[in-house]
Design a protein around this motif. Sequence first.
Motif, PDB file in Angstrom:
ATOM      1  N   ARG A   1     -10.971  -0.547  -0.525  1.00  0.00           N
ATOM      2  CA  ARG A   1     -11.540  -0.535   1.004  1.00  0.00           C
ATOM      3  C   ARG A   1     -11.203  -1.933   1.616  1.00  0.00           C
ATOM      4  O   ARG A   1     -11.325  -1.970   2.841  1.00  0.00           O
ATOM      5  CB  ARG A   1     -13.000  -0.150   1.021  1.00  0.00           C
ATOM      6  N   GLU A   2     -10.847  -2.695   0.664  1.00  0.00           N
ATOM      7  CA  GLU A   2     -10.485  -4.202   1.441  1.00  0.00           C
ATOM      8  C   GLU A   2      -9.271  -4.019   1.968  1.00  0.00           C
ATOM      9  O   GLU A   2      -9.219  -4.700   3.105  1.00  0.00           O
ATOM     10  CB  GLU A   2     -10.451  -5.431   0.183  1.00  0.00           C
ATOM     11  N   MET A   3      -8.604  -3.114   1.765  1.00  0.00           N
ATOM     12  CA  MET A   3      -7.167  -3.044   2.376  1.00  0.00           C
ATOM     13  C   MET A   3      -7.401  -2.598   3.864  1.00  0.00           C
ATOM     14  O   MET A   3      -7.979  -1.974   4.216  1.00  0.00           O
ATOM     15  CB  MET A   3      -6.228  -1.832   1.806  1.00  0.00           C
ATOM     16  N   ASP A   4      -6.446  -3.291   4.750  1.00  0.00           N
ATOM     17  CA  ASP A   4      -6.450  -2.909   6.376  1.00  0.00           C
ATOM     18  C   ASP A   4      -7.805  -3.286   6.878  1.00  0.00           C
ATOM     19  O   ASP A   4      -8.313  -2.850   7.960  1.00  0.00           O
ATOM     20  CB  ASP A   4      -6.169  -1.395   6.540  1.00  0.00           C
ATOM     21  N   SER A   5      -8.556  -4.078   6.266  1.00  0.00           N
ATOM     22  CA  SER A   5      -9.869  -4.479   6.937  1.00  0.00           C
ATOM     23  C   SER A   5      -9.759  -5.225   8.110  1.00  0.00           C
ATOM     24  O   SER A   5     -10.851  -5.163   8.892  1.00  0.00           O
ATOM     25  CB  SER A   5     -10.671  -4.972   5.956  1.00  0.00           C
ATOM     26  N   ASN A   6      -8.966  -5.960   8.279  1.00  0.00           N
ATOM     27  CA  ASN A   6      -8.622  -6.949   9.316  1.00  0.00           C
ATOM     28  C   ASN A   6      -7.104  -6.752   9.880  1.00  0.00           C
ATOM     29  O   ASN A   6      -7.178  -6.775  11.265  1.00  0.00           O
ATOM     30  CB  ASN A   6      -8.988  -8.425   9.108  1.00  0.00           C
ATOM     31  N   VAL A   7      -6.231  -6.425   9.202  1.00  0.00           N
ATOM     32  CA  VAL A   7      -5.068  -6.071   9.807  1.00  0.00           C
ATOM     33  C   VAL A   7      -4.436  -5.218   8.896  1.00  0.00           C
ATOM     34  O   VAL A   7      -4.837  -4.791   7.962  1.00  0.00           O
ATOM     35  CB  VAL A   7      -4.178  -7.598   9.790  1.00  0.00           C
ATOM     36  N   GLU A   8      -3.232  -4.689   9.383  1.00  0.00           N
ATOM     37  CA  GLU A   8      -2.484  -3.651   8.487  1.00  0.00           C
ATOM     38  C   GLU A   8      -1.677  -4.225   7.401  1.00  0.00           C
ATOM     39  O   GLU A   8      -1.182  -5.634   7.206  1.00  0.00           O
ATOM     40  CB  GLU A   8      -1.163  -3.225   9.401  1.00  0.00           C
ATOM     41  N   ILE A   9      -2.009  -3.598   6.189  1.00  0.00           N
ATOM     42  CA  ILE A   9      -1.391  -4.064   4.886  1.00  0.00           C
ATOM     43  C   ILE A   9      -0.135  -3.336   4.733  1.00  0.00           C
ATOM     44  O   ILE A   9      -0.200  -2.032   4.506  1.00  0.00           O
ATOM     45  CB  ILE A   9      -2.388  -4.015   4.048  1.00  0.00           C
ATOM     46  N   ALA A  10       0.880  -4.020   4.596  1.00  0.00           N
ATOM     47  CA  ALA A  10       2.170  -3.299   4.229  1.00  0.00           C
ATOM     48  C   ALA A  10       2.172  -2.557   2.875  1.00  0.00           C
ATOM     49  O   ALA A  10       2.808  -1.861   2.583  1.00  0.00           O
ATOM     50  CB  ALA A  10       3.334  -4.153   4.706  1.00  0.00           C
ATOM     51  N   ALA A  11       1.626  -3.608   2.027  1.00  0.00           N
ATOM     52  CA  ALA A  11       1.987  -3.393   0.634  1.00  0.00           C
ATOM     53  C   ALA A  11       0.521  -3.493  -0.197  1.00  0.00           C
ATOM     54  O   ALA A  11       0.161  -4.377  -0.561  1.00  0.00           O
ATOM     55  CB  ALA A  11       2.917  -4.012   0.005  1.00  0.00           C
ATOM     56  N   PRO A  12      -0.445  -2.428  -0.183  1.00  0.00           N
ATOM     57  CA  PRO A  12      -1.502  -2.663  -0.742  1.00  0.00           C
ATOM     58  C   PRO A  12      -1.292  -2.467  -2.334  1.00  0.00           C
ATOM     59  O   PRO A  12      -0.608  -1.761  -2.718  1.00  0.00           O
ATOM     60  CB  PRO A  12      -2.375  -1.492  -0.200  1.00  0.00           C
ATOM     61  N   LEU A  13      -1.883  -3.504  -2.907  1.00  0.00           N
ATOM     62  CA  LEU A  13      -1.612  -3.489  -4.419  1.00  0.00           C
ATOM     63  C   LEU A  13      -3.112  -3.519  -4.815  1.00  0.00           C
ATOM     64  O   LEU A  13      -3.596  -4.445  -5.352  1.00  0.00           O
ATOM     65  CB  LEU A  13      -0.869  -4.711  -4.992  1.00  0.00           C
ATOM     66  N   VAL A  14      -3.628  -2.267  -5.537  1.00  0.00           N
ATOM     67  CA  VAL A  14      -4.973  -2.093  -6.063  1.00  0.00           C
ATOM     68  C   VAL A  14      -5.082  -1.991  -7.227  1.00  0.00           C
ATOM     69  O   VAL A  14      -4.292  -1.090  -8.148  1.00  0.00           O
ATOM     70  CB  VAL A  14      -5.643  -1.033  -5.263  1.00  0.00           C
ATOM     71  N   GLY A  15      -5.615  -2.932  -7.983  1.00  0.00           N
ATOM     72  CA  GLY A  15      -5.845  -2.939  -9.420  1.00  0.00           C
ATOM     73  C   GLY A  15      -6.359  -4.297  -9.706  1.00  0.00           C
ATOM     74  O   GLY A  15      -6.851  -5.237  -8.715  1.00  0.00           O
ATOM     75  N   ASP A  16      -6.746  -4.533 -11.019  1.00  0.00           N
ATOM     76  CA  ASP A  16      -7.261  -5.851 -11.342  1.00  0.00           C
ATOM     77  C   ASP A  16      -5.970  -6.782 -11.422  1.00  0.00           C
ATOM     78  O   ASP A  16      -4.835  -6.367 -11.625  1.00  0.00           O
ATOM     79  CB  ASP A  16      -8.023  -5.688 -12.724  1.00  0.00           C
ATOM     80  N   ILE A  17      -6.351  -8.137 -11.227  1.00  0.00           N
ATOM     81  CA  ILE A  17      -5.443  -9.143 -10.850  1.00  0.00           C
ATOM     82  C   ILE A  17      -4.332  -9.359 -11.957  1.00  0.00           C
ATOM     83  O   ILE A  17      -3.056  -9.293 -11.873  1.00  0.00           O
ATOM     84  CB  ILE A  17      -6.191 -10.481 -10.291  1.00  0.00           C
ATOM     85  N   GLY A  18      -4.937  -9.267 -13.139  1.00  0.00           N
ATOM     86  CA  GLY A  18      -4.244  -9.590 -14.377  1.00  0.00           C
ATOM     87  C   GLY A  18      -3.245  -8.393 -14.486  1.00  0.00           C
ATOM     88  O   GLY A  18      -1.908  -8.567 -14.569  1.00  0.00           O
ATOM     89  N   SER A  19      -3.536  -7.011 -14.379  1.00  0.00           N
ATOM     90  CA  SER A  19      -2.471  -6.055 -14.515  1.00  0.00           C
ATOM     91  C   SER A  19      -1.525  -6.011 -13.138  1.00  0.00           C
ATOM     92  O   SER A  19      -0.278  -5.901 -13.618  1.00  0.00           O
ATOM     93  CB  SER A  19      -3.475  -4.698 -14.410  1.00  0.00           C
ATOM     94  N   CYS A  20      -2.172  -6.490 -12.103  1.00  0.00           N
ATOM     95  CA  CYS A  20      -1.227  -6.433 -10.776  1.00  0.00           C
ATOM     96  C   CYS A  20      -0.118  -7.623 -10.956  1.00  0.00           C
ATOM     97  O   CYS A  20       1.040  -7.330 -10.947  1.00  0.00           O
ATOM     98  CB  CYS A  20      -2.015  -6.538  -9.839  1.00  0.00           C
ATOM     99  N   VAL A  21      -0.520  -8.685 -11.596  1.00  0.00           N
ATOM    100  CA  VAL A  21       0.261  -9.999 -11.608  1.00  0.00           C
ATOM    101  C   VAL A  21       1.263  -9.623 -12.751  1.00  0.00           C
ATOM    102  O   VAL A  21       2.607  -9.831 -12.523  1.00  0.00           O
ATOM    103  CB  VAL A  21      -0.476 -11.182 -11.828  1.00  0.00           C
TER     104      VAL A  21
END
Length: 590
Positions: A328-348
Amino acid sequence: MSATLEQKTGEQKTGEQMTGEAGAELTDGFHLVIDALKLNGIKNIYGVPGIPVTDLGRLAQAEGMRVISFRHEQNAGNAAAIAGYLTKTPGVCLTVSAPGFLNGLVALANATTNCFPMILISGSSEREIVDLQQGDYEEMDQLAVAKTLCKAAFRVLHAADIGIGVARAIRAAVSGRPGGVYLDLPGKLFGQVMEAEAGRRSLVKVIDPAPAQIPAPSAVERALDVLRGAKKPLIILGKGAAYAQADDAIRNLVEKSGIPYIPMSMAKGLLPDTHPQCAAAARSTVLKESDVVMLIGARLNWLLSHGKGKSWGAPGSQKFIHIDIEPREMDSNVEIAAPLVGDIGSCVGALLVGMGSDWKHPPETWTKSIDDKKESNIARMASRLGKNSSPMDYHSALRVLRDVIKERPDTILVNEGANTLDQARGVIDIYQPRKRLDVGTWGVMGIGMGFAIAAAVETGKPVLAIEGDSAFGFSGMEVETICRYNLPICVVVFNNDGIYRGDGVNPTGGADPAPTMFVPGSRYDKMIEAFGGVGVNVTTPDELKSAVDAAIESGKPTLINAVIDPAAGSESGNIGNLNPKSALSKKAGA
Ligand code: ADP
Ligand code: TZD
Ligand code: MG
């Protein structure tokens, strides 16, 4: 509650002494709470004793836990919150009913706002009396009050449910977006007795409390596509990235991508601030001119001007990639072109794999323009730092504290105030992850001594707390706690006689000082001497340096009163733009 036996009121024996009618070994609510915490790797309790939790603290200490007793619950709560941040295991704060609970609640709400995992355990009055509002000792419907201010809130009524209650609290605090959890334990629960074996079986060891959240491959690909198209990319590291403890992966991502980055305040040191790709000294340029911004564990809240407006590029000129565990943090203030939802270790980790071995660094025109900007800003800062003003201004005092951290980069820096915060954040480079702890998302005053104490307790490292004189006052009584536990904490109070500045005047000419003023020339160093600590008053950078060096060398609780020019600060520090001013009276405010 199959195996519970009601204990006669008033009788509280230890587990070893208690046996049931048939000679079976017994346990009780107190011991089950302690056993449940210990089973889940919780070693420390931060709190204030009193009815009905006095024996809980006492027995916890007897059972080998470290129990740090504070002078005010808010400070204990702040300690628990930052313990959670530093260790990824929920910090536990223990308070008494109604007023103690409410004191701790500020810290619980602050922890939730900052995504720090903590559990506030409060004793409470008896349900029968509270629910009929019959006026019990310290009566309050605490669960109802807590619910709106934290991530989750639970109450346990039966000793046999303590194991489940603690397990739920732990999982709620650390899984997904971390936050504060309230656990309500009515006084009667502690005395409830059950057979020890059934008690042991009722405990729950939480397996994998914060499970990895793997990003969808399509989301990873989308993020890489956006990144590939960037000509002026920027990475913003937030305290979520520091919390995640994926330090190597984050460093690899930054270095492999060649993308300049800026750290949010508590993400400083995730990579050393002196890293060639660090663009902190060109912050306003990179926010405005970048075309793709990748946020890693940072929210587009007020601290980043909500991702739009005059600090940023023209509307539509910037694309955002957002890595966060909270969808739910995505698009909270501006449009997010590429939401990457997950834990940071896994995403990175997934991004690194997807980047392959031939990833192109950003165009040199971009990195070169940043380097040029950095160079001129750093030169400007150097000339301010070089001055030896008398009395000291912020920069001359901070210059030597910057050197202290450079020489002892394992020191944990705690920082609060207005000018004291903003200037220290800019001047002092941090070299290691999670070594800078500060006022966070709310810009709250009062975290200082609680954070310092937990940082020392949890890590055993030296702690340097740089405190505005106002900021220090919110938790200053805890210098006694620091002395009592003999913690390696050096507090430096930047004493400019007031809030923002020490030269406010009462426009009426009356005897009351201006609302932003304190007693001029106060000697905060005397406070710690009352408890056997080392107090030092300093008026020059050299005196400050040797006092801090001695404190860190000796590890002795120390408070240094650093006299700062009352006219050196500016109102609200760097966020004066958020400070409403009356247009009607020129006399209102400094
Ligand atoms: P800062 O104030 O440094 O900008 P914020 O507190 O605004 O940082 O943002 C931290 C973000 O990190 C939160 O949105 C939170 O959901 C996220 N977060 C915390 N831990 C993790 C994690 N392990 N993986 C992914 N995101 C996380
Ligand atoms: N109360 C709480 C809990 N948080 C706050 N942020 C404030 C009040 C308002 N406030 C600030 O935002 S900074 C500050 C206050 C009272 C103190 C600034 O004075 P200082 O620092 O002495 O700590 P400087 O160096 O004089 O600016
Ligand atoms: Mg001040």
